[in-house]
Design an enzyme around this catalytic site. Structure first.
Site, PDB file in Angstrom:
ATOM      1  N   ALA A  56       0.799  -1.233   0.000  1.00 37.30           N
ATOM      2  CA  ALA A  56       0.000   0.000   0.000  1.00 37.30           C
ATOM      3  C   ALA A  56       0.839   1.296   0.000  1.00 37.30           C
ATOM      4  CB  ALA A  56      -0.973  -0.040   1.177  1.00 37.30           C
ATOM      5  N   GLN A 204       4.075 -13.354  -1.963  1.00 38.61           N
ATOM      6  CA  GLN A 204       4.822 -12.196  -1.437  1.00 38.61           C
ATOM      7  C   GLN A 204       5.619 -12.558  -0.185  1.00 38.61           C
ATOM      8  OE1 GLN A 204       1.647 -12.141  -2.436  1.00 38.61           O
ATOM      9  NE2 GLN A 204       1.031 -10.180  -3.261  1.00 38.61           N
ATOM     10  N   ASP A 245      -3.974  -2.711   3.976  1.00 39.35           N
ATOM     11  CA  ASP A 245      -4.266  -1.920   2.770  1.00 39.35           C
ATOM     12  C   ASP A 245      -5.322  -0.862   3.026  1.00 39.35           C
ATOM     13  OD1 ASP A 245      -3.083  -4.570   1.708  1.00 39.35           O
ATOM     14  OD2 ASP A 245      -2.899  -3.098   0.101  1.00 39.35           O
TER      15      ASP A 245
HETATM   16  O1  MRU Z   1      -1.176  -7.253  -3.408  1.00 45.03           O
HETATM   17  P1  MRU Z   1      -0.074  -6.622  -2.627  1.00 45.03           P
HETATM   18  O2  MRU Z   1       1.191  -7.407  -2.645  1.00 45.03           O
HETATM   19  O3  MRU Z   1       0.119  -5.178  -2.981  1.00 45.03           O
HETATM   20  O4  MRU Z   1      -0.615  -6.652  -1.133  1.00 45.03           O
HETATM   21  C1  MRU Z   1       0.176  -6.057  -0.147  1.00 45.03           C
HETATM   22  C2  MRU Z   1      -0.338  -6.262   1.222  1.00 45.03           C
HETATM   23  O5  MRU Z   1      -1.355  -6.868   1.446  1.00 45.03           O
HETATM   24  C3  MRU Z   1       0.464  -5.614   2.319  1.00 45.03           C
HETATM   25  O6  MRU Z   1       0.385  -6.346   3.493  1.00 45.03           O
HETATM   26  C4  MRU Z   1      -0.108  -4.196   2.561  1.00 45.03           C
HETATM   27  O7  MRU Z   1      -0.182  -3.487   1.383  1.00 45.03           O
HETATM   28  C5  MRU Z   1       0.702  -3.453   3.553  1.00 45.03           C
HETATM   29  S1  MRU Z   1       2.259  -2.978   2.935  1.00 45.03           S
HETATM   30  C6  MRU Z   1       3.044  -2.105   4.128  1.00 45.03           C
END
Ligand code: MRU
Length: 364
Positions: A56, A204, A245
């Site tokens: 995010a 991830q 997010d």
């Molecule tokens: O789909 P992504 O990889 O963008 O999802 C990211 C997440 O869910 C993270 O945990 C969230 O964005 C927090 S990042 C500090």
């Protein structure tokens, strides 16, 4: 030769001379560290959509830089024309991903610069927009550092910490949110044992969190998502830290798909479940988790991506929501840059924003 330690790279940067957004292509990690210099809006949109830049806060910073670059290229016929062209570029980037509120938060912040400077010429607006994009990034670094400090007060040396997805440096401008206390603790001599859920379907956790933590010398164990219960039952986890997010006003916290399951498990085993969220991720205009738009992504991410060959029959139906939300009652605390919010969140989150407003007033 490329640097081995991923933490020495900047996740998102502006190269103003070349009018480029510079990112580490996260879809290539951990196998390859490839730096992309993106100059056209279509490529920037695609980089966000395809998760070349992701997480995010990092998406917010990328969008702020991206929309500045769009504005920089505008040859406008007066202020109104500049505004219209800016709005077009803003709406385009905002459409890349719907769930992380940091994307629209950063773009709205950029737009305010244009709207609050009515009558300025295009060159002046471009200069102001550049400064704002740089500020969005610099502030994220400060915010993550503060979250790291607050988060570190919730754990002790030797603790086992489970995390889901990647909310580390790769997901922010620096340090990360959920991984910030771990990096900071490492710096101060703490020895944590971190369990990184691999995080299906886009991995991830395995590809990014594990890479980032190992780069920093943290004791890290990757587990498949369905192993979290066993690891908790073994008594190996003293705290869960996840990123976010979008947090709703009641504290429901939307994060990578699978987060709500981890929260349920943590409650069952009596393990504290901490959500790390910059205030830029808290959306007080959204009342509850059900009101947060959940991105659905293409089927091939589940059936084929990362496998050598397709692993589900042709024609089968696929459901691929990218996020879910943990109910506020499952969350022990929400860690922000302005302190730690505890239930009831409808009150404590308002208090966090009061502190933020007070800090801004003092700065002004
Ligand atoms: O789909 P992504 O990889 O963008 O999802 C990211 C997440 O869910 C993270 O945990 C969230 O964005 C927090 S990042 C500090």
């Amino acid at each position: 030769m490329k640097e081995e330690n991923i933490l020495r790279y900047e996740t998102v940067a502006l190269d103003d001379e070349k009018s480029a957004l510079v990112i580490v292509d996260q879809t290539k990690l951990p196998g390859e560290v490839e730096i992309l210099r993106l100059t056209c809006q279509r490529d920037i949109w695609e980089a966000i959509y395809l998760l070349k830049v992701r997480g995010a806060p990092a998406i917010g910073v990328a969008a702020a830089i991206g929309v500045y670059l769009a504005a920089k290229a505008v040859k406008a016929d007066g202020y109104d024309d500049f505004c219209a062209r800016f709005k077009e570029a803003k709406d385009y980037l905002a459409s890349a991903r719907p769930t992380a509120v940091n994307l629209s938060w950063a773009l709205d912040r950029m737009e305010r610069v244009v709207l609050e400077n009515k009558g300025r010429n295009a060159d002046e607006l471009k200069t102001l927009l550049r400064a704002e994009a740089v500020a969005v990034k610099e502030e994220d670094i400060w915010v993550c550092k503060r979250i790291g400090e607050h988060g570190l007060t919730l754990v002790k040396d030797g603790d086992g910490i489970l995390t889901h997805c990647n909310a580390g440096q790769l997901a922010t401008a620096k340090y990360g949110t959920a991984l910030a206390p771990i990096h900071l603790g490492k710096e101060r001599g703490y020895t944590f044992k971190v369990f990184a859920d691999e995080t299906r379907p886009l991995l991830q956790g395995a590809r990014l969190s594990a890479f980032e933590l190992v780069s920093d010398g943290v004791d890290t164990t990757v587990i498949c998502d369905n192993m979290a219960s066993q690891v908790m039952k073994n008594g190996w986890v003293q705290a869960v830290f996840v990123g976010c997010d979008r947090v709703a006003a009641n504290g429901d916290s939307c994060n990578k798909i699978g987060t709500s399951g981890v929260a349920v498990l943590a409650k069952y085993y009596g393990i504290p479940f901490y959500v790390c969220a910059p205030t830029s991720t808290i959306d007080m205009t959204v009342e509850k988790g059900e009101d947060i738009p959940i991105e659905e992504r293409p089927a091939h991410e589940v059936t084929e991506m990362w496998y050598e060959k397709r692993m589900a029959p042709e024609g089968v139906k696929v459901y691929n929501p990218a996020f879910d939300f943990a109910d506020n009652e499952l969350i022990t605390a929400i860690v922000t840059e302005y302190g730690i919010a505890r239930p009831p969140y409808s009150e404590s989150l308002r208090e966090i924003f009061r502190r933020k407003a007070e800090a801004k007033r003092r700065q002004a």
